[in-house]
Design a protein around this motif. Structure first.
Motif, PDB file in Angstrom:
ATOM      1  N   TYR A 172      54.516  43.782  56.785  1.00  0.00           N
ATOM      2  CA  TYR A 172      55.751  44.317  57.358  1.00  0.00           C
ATOM      3  C   TYR A 172      55.752  44.308  58.882  1.00  0.00           C
ATOM      4  CZ  TYR A 172      53.091  48.707  57.847  1.00  0.00           C
ATOM      5  OH  TYR A 172      52.149  49.650  58.172  1.00  0.00           O
ATOM      6  N   LYS A 173      54.739  43.737  59.499  1.00  0.00           N
ATOM      7  CA  LYS A 173      54.741  43.616  60.953  1.00  0.00           C
ATOM      8  C   LYS A 173      54.466  42.166  61.330  1.00  0.00           C
ATOM      9  CE  LYS A 173      53.904  48.322  62.450  1.00  0.00           C
ATOM     10  NZ  LYS A 173      53.272  49.191  63.463  1.00  0.00           N
ATOM     11  N   ASN A 174      54.560  41.885  62.631  1.00  0.00           N
ATOM     12  CA  ASN A 174      54.380  40.508  63.099  1.00  0.00           C
ATOM     13  C   ASN A 174      52.899  40.159  63.215  1.00  0.00           C
ATOM     14  OD1 ASN A 174      54.174  42.394  65.171  1.00  0.00           O
ATOM     15  ND2 ASN A 174      54.691  40.909  66.761  1.00  0.00           N
ATOM     16  N   THR A 175      52.229  40.212  62.076  1.00  0.00           N
ATOM     17  CA  THR A 175      50.812  39.869  61.995  1.00  0.00           C
ATOM     18  C   THR A 175      50.647  38.590  61.179  1.00  0.00           C
ATOM     19  OG1 THR A 175      50.681  41.362  60.089  1.00  0.00           O
ATOM     20  CG2 THR A 175      49.966  42.232  62.209  1.00  0.00           C
ATOM     21  N   ASN A 176      49.504  37.953  61.360  1.00  0.00           N
ATOM     22  CA  ASN A 176      49.204  36.721  60.635  1.00  0.00           C
ATOM     23  C   ASN A 176      47.954  36.934  59.796  1.00  0.00           C
ATOM     24  OD1 ASN A 176      51.327  35.159  61.858  1.00  0.00           O
ATOM     25  ND2 ASN A 176      50.072  35.038  63.714  1.00  0.00           N
ATOM     26  N   TYR A 177      48.127  36.912  58.474  1.00  0.00           N
ATOM     27  CA  TYR A 177      47.011  37.105  57.557  1.00  0.00           C
ATOM     28  C   TYR A 177      46.733  35.804  56.807  1.00  0.00           C
ATOM     29  CZ  TYR A 177      47.868  42.100  58.293  1.00  0.00           C
ATOM     30  OH  TYR A 177      48.036  43.331  58.846  1.00  0.00           O
ATOM     31  N   ILE A 178      45.453  35.470  56.706  1.00  0.00           N
ATOM     32  CA  ILE A 178      45.044  34.295  55.951  1.00  0.00           C
ATOM     33  C   ILE A 178      43.924  34.690  55.002  1.00  0.00           C
ATOM     34  CG2 ILE A 178      45.742  32.659  57.747  1.00  0.00           C
ATOM     35  CD1 ILE A 178      42.837  32.499  58.619  1.00  0.00           C
ATOM     36  N   ASP A 179      43.680  33.823  54.008  1.00  0.00           N
ATOM     37  CA  ASP A 179      42.603  34.048  53.027  1.00  0.00           C
ATOM     38  C   ASP A 179      42.675  35.440  52.411  1.00  0.00           C
ATOM     39  OD1 ASP A 179      41.587  31.516  53.442  1.00  0.00           O
ATOM     40  OD2 ASP A 179      40.216  32.159  55.020  1.00  0.00           O
ATOM     41  N   ALA A 180      43.840  35.769  51.850  1.00  0.00           N
ATOM     42  CA  ALA A 180      44.026  37.065  51.195  1.00  0.00           C
ATOM     43  C   ALA A 180      43.450  37.014  49.783  1.00  0.00           C
ATOM     44  CB  ALA A 180      45.501  37.436  51.154  1.00  0.00           C
ATOM     45  N   GLU A 181      42.707  38.038  49.426  1.00  0.00           N
ATOM     46  CA  GLU A 181      42.064  38.102  48.103  1.00  0.00           C
ATOM     47  C   GLU A 181      42.240  39.487  47.514  1.00  0.00           C
ATOM     48  OE1 GLU A 181      37.661  37.281  46.061  1.00  0.00           O
ATOM     49  OE2 GLU A 181      37.957  37.077  48.231  1.00  0.00           O
ATOM     50  N   VAL A 182      42.549  39.536  46.222  1.00  0.00           N
ATOM     51  CA  VAL A 182      42.840  40.806  45.545  1.00  0.00           C
ATOM     52  C   VAL A 182      41.904  40.996  44.370  1.00  0.00           C
ATOM     53  CG1 VAL A 182      44.574  42.124  44.263  1.00  0.00           C
ATOM     54  CG2 VAL A 182      45.269  40.789  46.234  1.00  0.00           C
ATOM     55  N   ASN A 183      41.461  42.224  44.194  1.00  0.00           N
ATOM     56  CA  ASN A 183      40.689  42.617  43.024  1.00  0.00           C
ATOM     57  C   ASN A 183      41.423  43.753  42.331  1.00  0.00           C
ATOM     58  OD1 ASN A 183      38.523  44.604  41.776  1.00  0.00           O
ATOM     59  ND2 ASN A 183      37.600  42.584  41.777  1.00  0.00           N
ATOM     60  N   VAL A 184      41.696  43.604  41.043  1.00  0.00           N
ATOM     61  CA  VAL A 184      42.450  44.603  40.287  1.00  0.00           C
ATOM     62  C   VAL A 184      41.593  45.105  39.124  1.00  0.00           C
ATOM     63  CG1 VAL A 184      44.552  45.103  38.997  1.00  0.00           C
ATOM     64  CG2 VAL A 184      44.616  43.459  40.883  1.00  0.00           C
ATOM     65  N   THR A 185      41.462  46.417  39.054  1.00  0.00           N
ATOM     66  CA  THR A 185      40.666  47.053  37.998  1.00  0.00           C
ATOM     67  C   THR A 185      41.535  48.037  37.233  1.00  0.00           C
ATOM     68  OG1 THR A 185      38.651  46.883  39.332  1.00  0.00           O
ATOM     69  CG2 THR A 185      38.606  48.423  37.486  1.00  0.00           C
ATOM     70  N   LEU A 186      41.458  47.971  35.924  1.00  0.00           N
ATOM     71  CA  LEU A 186      42.177  48.906  35.061  1.00  0.00           C
ATOM     72  C   LEU A 186      41.222  49.995  34.612  1.00  0.00           C
ATOM     73  CD1 LEU A 186      44.559  49.787  33.216  1.00  0.00           C
ATOM     74  CD2 LEU A 186      43.629  48.223  31.490  1.00  0.00           C
TER      75      LEU A 186
END
Length: 320
Positions: free
Chosen positions: A187-201
């Protein structure tokens, strides 16, 4: 027990989540909505339990500025009381008046000038005690402003991740089946690369008459993307390998469960990895819904418009 029988026991549960398996030892959710761990530490003193430096860096801007202002007003008030107690006659230059409130006000502003080392000069201390007190106040003022400057620099220079998560997760149609979905967006003027998510139930279920915490990794359609420039909808296909495979709509209303989300990405402005987390309880999962698109092309077809106001927007859909 009927719910336990409908869980997909072929999905291998995790034992290394750090949350433990005893459900009777837990109260509320594992992770708060803002990403903080829902745990209160006891057994040590408050000064040992809280890192004031981290607290000052993490608090909101209005609280931070309010604390600085309150400290400034309070410490000058204390020193003004001390000057007044020693004797107002030891402050050379104060206007002669019978009104003690006026005299106290002048002592207060002398304290403020000494604390900030401005020293306009129209009031000066005389006598040993007043001179010693003003010298101590000047030293405290220098140290206080050094600490405040360090905190300001720390707040501005601290790498932060500026991502918003959807308020709800949804169970939506997906590839002739269904999937668990939630989404996020920068939501801001930032630059993100190589985003990785881990989801645990995580679920609290009754097993052999005992309430137990069970944790499962939820496989995603895409667990990593090269660039996080627009919204990203995280999709967990509910296949025969998913622990949610045989759950029906009513189960999502009764399960004591939580979906823990941890994301890390590389911020090329600070050249460092930043991370955040959140969670969704099953009460925050909407069964039979799909998210509305968040971005579209501009009127002149030369750019893409990302509408962050649509992050939490979804339409209800019919599902089997």
């Amino acid at each position: 027990m009927a719910l336990f029988n409908r869980l997909n026991l072929r999905a291998k549960s995790l034992v290394n989540t750090g949350f433990g398996s005893s459900a009777s030892s837990y109260g509320g959710r594992f992770i708060n909505k803002d990403g903080s761990v829902n745990a209160v530490k006891k057994g040590v003193g408050a000064l040992d339990r809280i890192s004031w430096y981290h607290t000052m860096l993490d608090m909101s801007s209005w609280k931070f500025l309010s604390i600085l202002l309150l400290f400034y007003v309070t410490i000058n008030f204390v020193f003004a009381l001390l000057y007044f107690a020693i004797g107002i006659e030891h402050l050379n230059g104060i206007a002669t008046t019978d009104n003690e409130w006026v005299q106290f006000g002048q002592a207060y502003f002398f304290s403020a000038q000494t604390f900030t080392t401005v020293g306009y000069g129209h009031i000066s201390p005389t006598g040993f005690y007043t001179s010693a007190l003003s010298s101590a106040e000047a030293l405290i003022g220098l140290l206080s402003f050094a600490i405040a400057t360090g905190l300001f620099f720390g707040r501005f220079s601290k790498p932060s991740i500026f991502l918003k998560f959807s308020k709800n997760a949804v169970i939506a149609p997906f590839n002739d089946g269904k999937a668990l979905m939630f989404r996020l967006a920068p939501y801001k003027n930032t630059n993100y690369i190589d985003a990785e998510v881990n989801v645990t139930l995580g679920m609290r279920i009754e097993e052999n008459g005992v309430m137990t915490n069970k944790f499962y990794t939820l496989d995603l359609e895409y667990q990593r993307i090269n660039s996080l420039a627009l919204s990203w909808t995280l999709v967990h296909p509910i296949t025969s390998e998913s622990p949610l495979w045989e759950l029906v709509s009513s189960d999502y209303d009764s399960i004591l469960g939580e979906i823990i989300v941890i994301i890390k990405t590389f911020d090329d402005m600070f050249s460092t990895t930043v991370a955040t987390r959140t969670s969704y309880t099953f009460e925050e999962v909407v069964y039979g819904a799909k998210f509305k698109p968040m971005y579209t092309r501009s009127d002149n077809n030369k750019s893409t418009i990302l509408d962050l106001g649509l992050l939490n927007s979804f339409d209800k859909v019919l599902m089997d």
